[in-house]
Design a protein around this motif. Sequence first.
Motif, PDB file in Angstrom:
ATOM      1  N   ARG A 161       9.850   9.826 -10.783  1.00 34.12           N
ATOM      2  CA  ARG A 161       9.890  10.763 -11.964  1.00 34.12           C
ATOM      3  C   ARG A 161       9.049  12.093 -11.739  1.00 34.12           C
ATOM      4  O   ARG A 161       9.340  13.026 -12.217  1.00 34.12           O
ATOM      5  N   GLN A 162       7.769  11.971 -11.100  1.00 32.18           N
ATOM      6  CA  GLN A 162       7.240  13.230 -10.614  1.00 32.18           C
ATOM      7  C   GLN A 162       8.154  14.219 -10.128  1.00 32.18           C
ATOM      8  O   GLN A 162       7.747  15.466 -10.280  1.00 32.18           O
ATOM      9  N   ARG A 163       9.121  13.927  -9.382  1.00 31.54           N
ATOM     10  CA  ARG A 163       9.741  14.923  -8.559  1.00 31.54           C
ATOM     11  C   ARG A 163      11.111  15.278  -9.359  1.00 31.54           C
ATOM     12  O   ARG A 163      12.028  15.585  -8.767  1.00 31.54           O
ATOM     13  N   ASN A 164      11.164  14.618 -10.620  1.00 38.64           N
ATOM     14  CA  ASN A 164      12.311  15.189 -11.472  1.00 38.64           C
ATOM     15  C   ASN A 164      13.792  14.527 -10.865  1.00 38.64           C
ATOM     16  O   ASN A 164      14.616  14.670 -10.938  1.00 38.64           O
ATOM     17  N   ILE A 165      13.301  13.106 -10.360  1.00 36.23           N
ATOM     18  CA  ILE A 165      14.405  12.190  -9.859  1.00 36.23           C
ATOM     19  C   ILE A 165      14.729  11.124 -10.726  1.00 36.23           C
ATOM     20  O   ILE A 165      13.596  10.396 -11.196  1.00 36.23           O
ATOM     21  N   LYS A 166      15.994  10.522 -11.018  1.00 34.09           N
ATOM     22  CA  LYS A 166      15.957   9.530 -11.947  1.00 34.09           C
ATOM     23  C   LYS A 166      15.816   8.099 -11.374  1.00 34.09           C
ATOM     24  O   LYS A 166      16.111   8.044 -10.103  1.00 34.09           O
ATOM     25  N   ALA A 167      15.028   7.378 -11.900  1.00 32.82           N
ATOM     26  CA  ALA A 167      14.379   5.993 -11.410  1.00 32.82           C
ATOM     27  C   ALA A 167      15.209   4.812 -12.524  1.00 32.82           C
ATOM     28  O   ALA A 167      15.072   5.281 -13.515  1.00 32.82           O
ATOM     29  N   THR A 168      15.843   4.162 -11.767  1.00 30.13           N
ATOM     30  CA  THR A 168      16.243   3.010 -12.687  1.00 30.13           C
ATOM     31  C   THR A 168      15.817   1.643 -11.876  1.00 30.13           C
ATOM     32  O   THR A 168      15.435   1.581 -10.675  1.00 30.13           O
TER      33      THR A 168
END
Length: 198
Positions: A161-168
């Motif tokens: 999330r710190q890299r603005n990537i979606k985490a599921t």
Amino acid sequence: MSDIPALEALKQALRRLPGVGPKSAQRMAFHLLERDREGARRIAQALSEAVERVIRCRRCNNFSESELCDICSSPRRDGSLLCIVESPSDLISLDQSGVYNGLYFVLMGRLSPLDGIGPEDIGIPRLEALLDEGGVKEVVLATNLTVEGEATAHYIGELVRQRNIKATRIAYGVPIGGELEYTDRMTLARALSGRREA
């Protein structure tokens, strides 16, 4: 203690396998020497070849015989999806489902501060470098549903999330064919909280 050093060495070597105690190691050693010496030779040869030839994929950390494994080198895989698993056996199980067509990253373990296993021990710096390359749009956290697995998923989720990537996170709940009566409370609680429209 046996007075046959080679037999003792074989039993001690077999004890290195998970779940193999002294009695099991002795049974295996005696079986191989009494009844299946050819099988013992084949095991020794296969083990020796695997130790010499199997390396880690430079991208996903999975076992491979080449610099890039078959999954990472496949043009048919969706490079924008990255599934994080704890072990090669987890990767095989997920991939055999036929549902997921992205890439993987194998941690070769999970965070366990009590056992002295930290982020560096499970390849987090390699994972961060992979995420920083760009191209990954979603990270699927598929660690096991244990306390350590959940902590590992949480830690990686924050990095993602710190890299603005979606985490599921993989869904969990009552297995197909399972009966509610025999399902533990935690699984039922998660199944209810993760419910979706029917």
